[in-house]
Design a protein around this motif. Structure first.
Motif, mmCIF file in Angstrom:
data_model
loop_
_atom_site.group_PDB
_atom_site.id
_atom_site.type_symbol
_atom_site.label_atom_id
_atom_site.label_comp_id
_atom_site.label_asym_id
_atom_site.label_seq_id
_atom_site.Cartn_x
_atom_site.Cartn_y
_atom_site.Cartn_z
ATOM 1 N N ASP B 115 -16.352 -13.255 15.112
ATOM 2 C CA ASP B 115 -17.239 -12.717 14.289
ATOM 3 C C ASP B 115 -17.078 -11.190 14.831
ATOM 4 O O ASP B 115 -16.289 -10.678 15.664
ATOM 5 N N GLY B 116 -17.961 -10.577 13.890
ATOM 6 C CA GLY B 116 -18.054 -8.917 14.048
ATOM 7 C C GLY B 116 -16.778 -8.354 13.561
ATOM 8 O O GLY B 116 -16.845 -7.088 13.957
ATOM 9 N N HIS B 117 -15.961 -8.681 12.626
ATOM 10 C CA HIS B 117 -15.017 -8.044 12.108
ATOM 11 C C HIS B 117 -14.931 -8.285 10.829
ATOM 12 O O HIS B 117 -16.046 -8.959 10.094
ATOM 13 N N LEU B 118 -14.259 -7.460 9.856
ATOM 14 C CA LEU B 118 -14.085 -7.500 8.293
ATOM 15 C C LEU B 118 -13.167 -8.579 7.730
ATOM 16 O O LEU B 118 -12.458 -9.175 8.544
ATOM 17 N N GLN B 119 -13.625 -9.032 6.662
ATOM 18 C CA GLN B 119 -12.682 -9.939 5.934
ATOM 19 C C GLN B 119 -12.514 -9.536 4.686
ATOM 20 O O GLN B 119 -13.115 -9.022 3.698
ATOM 21 N N LEU B 120 -10.929 -9.789 4.299
ATOM 22 C CA LEU B 120 -10.475 -9.383 2.900
ATOM 23 C C LEU B 120 -11.025 -10.621 2.096
ATOM 24 O O LEU B 120 -10.843 -11.928 2.373
ATOM 25 N N THR B 121 -11.271 -10.498 0.941
ATOM 26 C CA THR B 121 -11.303 -11.670 0.009
ATOM 27 C C THR B 121 -10.618 -11.524 -1.429
ATOM 28 O O THR B 121 -10.074 -9.912 -1.694
ATOM 29 N N GLY B 122 -10.384 -12.452 -2.245
ATOM 30 C CA GLY B 122 -9.716 -12.076 -3.495
ATOM 31 C C GLY B 122 -8.309 -12.217 -3.406
ATOM 32 O O GLY B 122 -7.745 -13.029 -2.738
ATOM 33 N N ASP B 123 -7.539 -11.569 -4.477
ATOM 34 C CA ASP B 123 -6.195 -11.761 -4.710
ATOM 35 C C ASP B 123 -5.180 -11.145 -3.741
ATOM 36 O O ASP B 123 -4.840 -10.049 -3.558
ATOM 37 N N ASN B 124 -4.691 -11.889 -2.777
ATOM 38 C CA ASN B 124 -3.740 -11.519 -1.630
ATOM 39 C C ASN B 124 -2.589 -11.054 -2.256
ATOM 40 O O ASN B 124 -2.012 -9.918 -1.533
ATOM 41 N N LYS B 126 -2.113 -9.006 -4.994
ATOM 42 C CA LYS B 126 -2.458 -7.703 -5.337
ATOM 43 C C LYS B 126 -3.093 -6.744 -4.308
ATOM 44 O O LYS B 126 -2.431 -5.645 -4.285
ATOM 45 N N ILE B 127 -3.206 -7.386 -3.026
ATOM 46 C CA ILE B 127 -3.626 -6.576 -1.832
ATOM 47 C C ILE B 127 -2.280 -6.237 -1.327
ATOM 48 O O ILE B 127 -2.151 -4.899 -0.963
ATOM 49 N N PHE B 128 -1.329 -6.833 -1.052
ATOM 50 C CA PHE B 128 -0.279 -6.396 -0.681
ATOM 51 C C PHE B 128 0.599 -5.652 -1.686
ATOM 52 O O PHE B 128 1.647 -4.753 -1.119
ATOM 53 N N GLN B 129 0.513 -5.840 -2.993
ATOM 54 C CA GLN B 129 1.181 -5.064 -4.033
ATOM 55 C C GLN B 129 0.729 -3.491 -3.880
ATOM 56 O O GLN B 129 1.367 -2.671 -4.140
ATOM 57 N N ASN B 130 -0.648 -3.361 -3.368
ATOM 58 C CA ASN B 130 -1.304 -2.179 -3.290
ATOM 59 C C ASN B 130 -1.605 -1.831 -1.737
ATOM 60 O O ASN B 130 -2.557 -0.806 -1.511
ATOM 61 N N LEU B 131 -0.828 -2.214 -1.081
ATOM 62 C CA LEU B 131 -1.283 -2.327 0.453
ATOM 63 C C LEU B 131 -1.428 -0.756 1.174
ATOM 64 O O LEU B 131 -2.757 -0.600 1.581
ATOM 65 N N ARG B 132 -0.580 -0.103 1.005
ATOM 66 C CA ARG B 132 -1.098 1.299 1.710
ATOM 67 C C ARG B 132 -2.175 2.106 1.001
ATOM 68 O O ARG B 132 -2.965 2.731 1.635
#
Lengths: 321, 150
Positions: B115-124, B126-132
């Motif tokens: 607990d106590g951390h952030l979480q990504l949601t959605g299209d993984n 697309k996240i990696f295609q736009n990571l930086r």
């Protein structure tokens, strides 16, 4: 550490290629070294998908190279160790396994005819300290596992070798947060630059070993640290293999295993904050050689080794006035 | 400027309208988002702090619009969720381990079940295609929050 090098200055690192027999295949392996020929060999293993340039600041630290013959190499398919010319390597995905990895390191130590080397590896190289202590305790004088754990799941990620992803940049910046924000920006960015140099699929292939094949959770008692001392040295900001993971592994291994936490540094200590890491690792090396009589502390802090923190990120990004 | 708990902080409270406006300016003047293909970052994403969600509509590596409380009329590709406390750690000048970067924080949530951390949601993908570009955009929350260290 000075950044002001003069034109004409030549670093004392030398590079050469040695042929090594790994699993019946001859590989041309690139090796860099510095230090006295009769110094204790300190064999340095880079992280997944990277190359020996990560060790350049250890290779040029005079206090270390006065005593140790520091040797860093590129594993086959990494850096300047090109794939073997006898294999149709392009017809298969590159995959690293625990057995192949351990045998590669021993084959390189054999090819260089190293006597009683100290092994120091980071990340996947840190985890490998456990296999080496299990399978080859006689081959090494001591093992230093940087960012080492019994198990490091969750980083064998398909996107790291996917044609719809810019893997050059992504293989680097998926590791950005493995580093602590206290490191100098030039060093953090250089670490990313080194990651951007890996060949297609090699980083992910290494991570098969790192996150899948390496699992010592139920066999830590097989690591022979009583025969070959093992130092597990993990950075405070390493979210994959935390200092707590390091302590758990050392406790599970028992006699001969020591865990130390490095404060204010992350998963690529030697390249993300060379000045701080070199100061820390000298403490560990002194314990390896017996020069240091007292036990290593549970934690090493910048204050302990007389290093001041660099300005954190946002301060650094303040526009020049 | 004031000093709270040893950290230099922006007088503007995290997540207020004024805060997001300052943040938008920081992102839209960032040199790294203009180079290395980061100006191709065109995916909308949301940031959720506790119960408050804000949609960032991206255009060519810049924030086009900040949309508080997005509805069915809006579109997004991915998002980041976390307690307000986790975000407050994330934007600290020297953030604590594991809430110092998005992949780090997500890993502790998703792989280590903490607990106590952030979480990504959605299209993984697309996240990696736009990571930086995405990671940099989030990182600029820290720069904006600390006035760029000014």
């Amino acid at each position: 550490m000075s950044s002001a090098h003069q034109p004409g200055e030549v670093e004392p690192i030398t590079g050469k290629y040695v042929y090594a027999d790994i699993g019946g295949v001859t590989h041309r392996v690139y090796v860099e070294e510095n230090g006295p020929e009769n110094g204790t060999p300190l064999l340095c293993q880079h992280t997944a998908g990277n190359n020996c340039q990560e060790w350049r600041h250890v290779l040029t630290d005079e206090e270390i190279t006065d005593e140790f013959r520091v040797i860093a190499y590129d594993l086959p398919y990494h850096g300047k160790s090109v794939p073997p010319t006898t294999q149709e390597w392009w017809t298969e995905d590159y995959t690293m396994t625990a057995r192949k990895f351990a045998d590669s390191v021993v084959a390189i130590a054999d090819a260089l005819d190293l006597e009683d080397p100290i092994y120091m590896g980071c990340s996947m190289g840190g985890n490998l300290a456990l296999e080496l202590g299990d399978w080859y305790p006689d081959r090494f004088q001591a093992l230093i596992g940087l960012e080492c754990s019994a198990y490091s799941p969750g980083f064998y990620i398909d996107w790291l070798d996917h044609p719809h992803v810019n893997t050059t940049e992504v293989n680097a910046y998926s590791c950005w947060g493995l580093m602590a924000p206290q490191g100098p920006e030039s060093a953090l960015r250089e670490t990313m630059y080194l990651y951007e140099q890996g060949a297609t699929g090699v980083f992910k292939g290494d991570l098969y070993y790192y996150s899948v094949d390496h699992d010592y959770r139920d066999k830590l008692d097989q690591v022979n640290a009583d025969e070959c001392p093992l130092f597990i040295v993990n950075g405070e900001y390493d979210y994959l293999t935390t200092p707590e993971d390091g302590r758990t592994a050392a406790e599970g291994i028992g006699e001969g295993a020591t865990a130390v936490e490095m404060k204010g540094i992350g998963h690529f200590p030697m390249s993300e904050n060379p000045e701080l890491f070199n100061a820390y690792i000298k403490e560990v090396l002194a314990a390896v050689t017996g020069e240091r009589e007292e036990d290593l502390p549970d934690e090493l802090t910048p204050e302990d080794v007389g290093i001041e923190y660099h300005p954190p990120g946002p301060t650094r990004e303040k526009p020049a006035e | 400027m004031q000093h709270i708990g040893g950290d230099t902080v922006n007088e503007t409270e995290l997540g207020t309208h004024e805060w997001w406006e300052t943040y938008k300016e920081t992102v839209n003047s960032d040199p790294e988002l203009e180079v290395r293909g980061h100006d191709k970052f065109n995916e909308n994403f949301y940031v959720q702090m506790g119960d408050e969600r804000v949609l960032l509509e991206m255009a060519d590596g810049k924030i086009d619009t900040v949309v508080p409380n997005p509805t069915l009329n809006h579109r997004w590709t991915f998002g980041v969720e976390g307690d307000r406390e986790a975000w407050e750690e994330f934007v600290q000048e020297t953030p604590p381990p594991f809430n110092h970067e998005i992949i780090a924080s997500h890993y502790r949530t998703a792989v280590r079940n903490e607990d106590g951390h952030l979480q990504l949601t959605g299209d993984n993908k697309k996240i990696f295609q736009n990571l930086r570009a995405f990671q940099r955009t989030l990182e600029l929350m820290r720069v904006a929050h600390n006035n760029g260290g000014a």
